[in-house]
Design a protein around this motif. Structure first.
Motif, PDB file in Angstrom:
ATOM      1  N   PHE A 192       0.829  -1.202   0.000  1.00 61.68           N
ATOM      2  CA  PHE A 192       0.000   0.000   0.000  1.00 61.68           C
ATOM      3  C   PHE A 192       0.865   1.255   0.000  1.00 61.68           C
ATOM      4  O   PHE A 192       0.613   2.187  -0.758  1.00 61.68           O
ATOM      5  CB  PHE A 192      -0.931   0.016   1.218  1.00 61.68           C
ATOM      6  CG  PHE A 192      -2.285  -0.582   0.968  1.00 61.68           C
ATOM      7  CD1 PHE A 192      -3.403   0.224   0.813  1.00 61.68           C
ATOM      8  CD2 PHE A 192      -2.451  -1.950   0.897  1.00 61.68           C
ATOM      9  CE1 PHE A 192      -4.656  -0.323   0.585  1.00 61.68           C
ATOM     10  CE2 PHE A 192      -3.697  -2.515   0.676  1.00 61.68           C
ATOM     11  CZ  PHE A 192      -4.805  -1.694   0.515  1.00 61.68           C
ATOM     12  N   ILE A 193       1.892   1.276   0.845  1.00 58.02           N
ATOM     13  CA  ILE A 193       2.747   2.458   0.985  1.00 58.02           C
ATOM     14  C   ILE A 193       3.627   2.655  -0.256  1.00 58.02           C
ATOM     15  O   ILE A 193       3.701   3.744  -0.811  1.00 58.02           O
ATOM     16  CB  ILE A 193       3.630   2.351   2.252  1.00 58.02           C
ATOM     17  CG1 ILE A 193       2.746   2.453   3.495  1.00 58.02           C
ATOM     18  CG2 ILE A 193       4.704   3.436   2.275  1.00 58.02           C
ATOM     19  CD1 ILE A 193       3.438   2.019   4.781  1.00 58.02           C
ATOM     20  N   ASP A 194       4.289   1.578  -0.683  1.00 55.29           N
ATOM     21  CA  ASP A 194       5.249   1.684  -1.788  1.00 55.29           C
ATOM     22  C   ASP A 194       4.593   1.767  -3.157  1.00 55.29           C
ATOM     23  O   ASP A 194       5.066   2.493  -4.033  1.00 55.29           O
ATOM     24  CB  ASP A 194       6.197   0.475  -1.798  1.00 55.29           C
ATOM     25  CG  ASP A 194       7.044   0.371  -0.547  1.00 55.29           C
ATOM     26  OD1 ASP A 194       7.139   1.357   0.216  1.00 55.29           O
ATOM     27  OD2 ASP A 194       7.607  -0.727  -0.322  1.00 55.29           O
ATOM     28  N   ASP A 195       3.534   1.006  -3.355  1.00 54.26           N
ATOM     29  CA  ASP A 195       2.971   0.845  -4.692  1.00 54.26           C
ATOM     30  C   ASP A 195       1.547   1.376  -4.846  1.00 54.26           C
ATOM     31  O   ASP A 195       1.055   1.503  -5.958  1.00 54.26           O
ATOM     32  CB  ASP A 195       2.987  -0.640  -5.075  1.00 54.26           C
ATOM     33  CG  ASP A 195       4.357  -1.275  -4.864  1.00 54.26           C
ATOM     34  OD1 ASP A 195       5.365  -0.670  -5.266  1.00 54.26           O
ATOM     35  OD2 ASP A 195       4.417  -2.371  -4.272  1.00 54.26           O
ATOM     36  N   GLY A 196       0.865   1.606  -3.716  1.00 50.78           N
ATOM     37  CA  GLY A 196      -0.493   2.129  -3.747  1.00 50.78           C
ATOM     38  C   GLY A 196      -1.560   1.046  -3.709  1.00 50.78           C
ATOM     39  O   GLY A 196      -1.291  -0.126  -4.002  1.00 50.78           O
ATOM     40  N   GLU A 197      -2.766   1.470  -3.339  1.00 48.84           N
ATOM     41  CA  GLU A 197      -3.876   0.531  -3.235  1.00 48.84           C
ATOM     42  C   GLU A 197      -4.234  -0.080  -4.580  1.00 48.84           C
ATOM     43  O   GLU A 197      -4.566  -1.270  -4.665  1.00 48.84           O
ATOM     44  CB  GLU A 197      -5.118   1.200  -2.626  1.00 48.84           C
ATOM     45  CG  GLU A 197      -6.259   0.216  -2.446  1.00 48.84           C
ATOM     46  CD  GLU A 197      -7.501   0.802  -1.784  1.00 48.84           C
ATOM     47  OE1 GLU A 197      -8.479   0.052  -1.625  1.00 48.84           O
ATOM     48  OE2 GLU A 197      -7.490   1.992  -1.413  1.00 48.84           O
ATOM     49  N   GLU A 198      -4.145   0.709  -5.651  1.00 55.69           N
ATOM     50  CA  GLU A 198      -4.514   0.194  -6.973  1.00 55.69           C
ATOM     51  C   GLU A 198      -3.640  -1.013  -7.355  1.00 55.69           C
ATOM     52  O   GLU A 198      -4.140  -2.032  -7.835  1.00 55.69           O
ATOM     53  CB  GLU A 198      -4.383   1.291  -8.023  1.00 55.69           C
ATOM     54  CG  GLU A 198      -4.856   0.868  -9.395  1.00 55.69           C
ATOM     55  CD  GLU A 198      -4.797   2.001 -10.411  1.00 55.69           C
ATOM     56  OE1 GLU A 198      -4.577   1.681 -11.583  1.00 55.69           O
ATOM     57  OE2 GLU A 198      -4.967   3.175 -10.033  1.00 55.69           O
ATOM     58  N   ARG A 199      -2.337  -0.906  -7.125  1.00 54.34           N
ATOM     59  CA  ARG A 199      -1.426  -2.018  -7.427  1.00 54.34           C
ATOM     60  C   ARG A 199      -1.745  -3.220  -6.533  1.00 54.34           C
ATOM     61  O   ARG A 199      -1.743  -4.357  -7.002  1.00 54.34           O
ATOM     62  CB  ARG A 199       0.035  -1.579  -7.241  1.00 54.34           C
ATOM     63  CG  ARG A 199       1.029  -2.697  -7.477  1.00 54.34           C
ATOM     64  CD  ARG A 199       1.026  -3.183  -8.922  1.00 54.34           C
ATOM     65  NE  ARG A 199       1.976  -4.280  -9.099  1.00 54.34           N
ATOM     66  CZ  ARG A 199       1.763  -5.345  -9.852  1.00 54.34           C
ATOM     67  NH1 ARG A 199       0.642  -5.454 -10.529  1.00 54.34           N
ATOM     68  NH2 ARG A 199       2.668  -6.290  -9.952  1.00 54.34           N
TER      69      ARG A 199
ATOM     70  N   ARG B 194      -4.644  -4.011  -5.309  1.00 55.37           N
ATOM     71  CA  ARG B 194      -5.889  -4.623  -5.805  1.00 55.37           C
ATOM     72  C   ARG B 194      -5.636  -5.452  -7.063  1.00 55.37           C
ATOM     73  O   ARG B 194      -6.273  -6.486  -7.272  1.00 55.37           O
ATOM     74  CB  ARG B 194      -6.964  -3.557  -6.049  1.00 55.37           C
ATOM     75  CG  ARG B 194      -7.428  -2.848  -4.797  1.00 55.37           C
ATOM     76  CD  ARG B 194      -8.129  -3.763  -3.824  1.00 55.37           C
ATOM     77  NE  ARG B 194      -8.456  -3.062  -2.588  1.00 55.37           N
ATOM     78  CZ  ARG B 194      -8.658  -3.646  -1.434  1.00 55.37           C
ATOM     79  NH1 ARG B 194      -8.604  -4.957  -1.325  1.00 55.37           N
ATOM     80  NH2 ARG B 194      -8.936  -2.946  -0.356  1.00 55.37           N
TER      81      ARG B 194
END
Length: 169
Positions: A49-56, A58
């Motif tokens: 979540f921190i490094d790549d984001g929620e979209e990644r 998911r």
């Protein structure tokens, strides 16, 4: 090949605990898609979540769920938000989907207010309430078996699920 059961529900509903106990009861292996995502990414979900984001996250989650549903013959425990993906909802059609219901107070107690769960960081109680409100209709629609978990022991929950699965076989 299809899983014996797919476990869904919000954070704190007991998906991993009940999934493991149900797998033991049925004599089959458990597959936790959150663990699959962490293995694929090589890091914990919080870091994804921190490094790549929620979209990644998911994207990784949807891929992990698709593989698990296609190849795992045992019990599959999905992450709480996995059901948000339209692809996952389609793949769950025709499966034995066990929705573990949990009330807000019980979920907060189980997850804890100092949670390391990425979607519950800022205001865990408020975030959990919002999350439950948003996802509840999806859980209810997808669940072919619904089981209350509040104030119950895992063994009791597992027996209820096992009996319900026998009725669907």
């Amino acid at each position: 090949m299809r899983p014996k059961a797919v476990i869904i529900g919000p954070p704190g509903s007991g998906k991993t605990t009940i999934g493991g106990a149900l797998a033991d009861r049925l004599g089959v292996p458990l597959r936790d898609t959150d663990a699959d995502v962490e293995r694929a990414a090589g890091k914990p979900i919080g870091e994804i979540f921190i490094d790549d984001g929620e979209e990644r996250f998911r994207e990784l989650e949807a891929a992990a769920v698709a593989v698990a549903l296609a190849e795992h013959p045992g019990v599959v425990a999905l992450g709480g938000g996995a059901v948000l993906a339209a692809q996952t909802q389609e793949l769950l059609a025709g499966q034995s989907v066990v929705y573990l219901r949990v009330g807000l107070a019980e979920a907060i107690k189980r997850v804890g207010l100092a949670s390391a769960r990425p979607l519950l960081v800022l205001n865990p109680r408020s975030q959990m309430r919002k999350l439950l409100e948003e996802r509840l209709p999806i859980y209810q629609r997808l669940g072919t078996i619904e089981v209350d978990t509040d104030g119950r022991e895992p063994a009791e929950i597992v027996e209820e699920i096992a009996k319900a699965l026998e009725g669907t076989a």
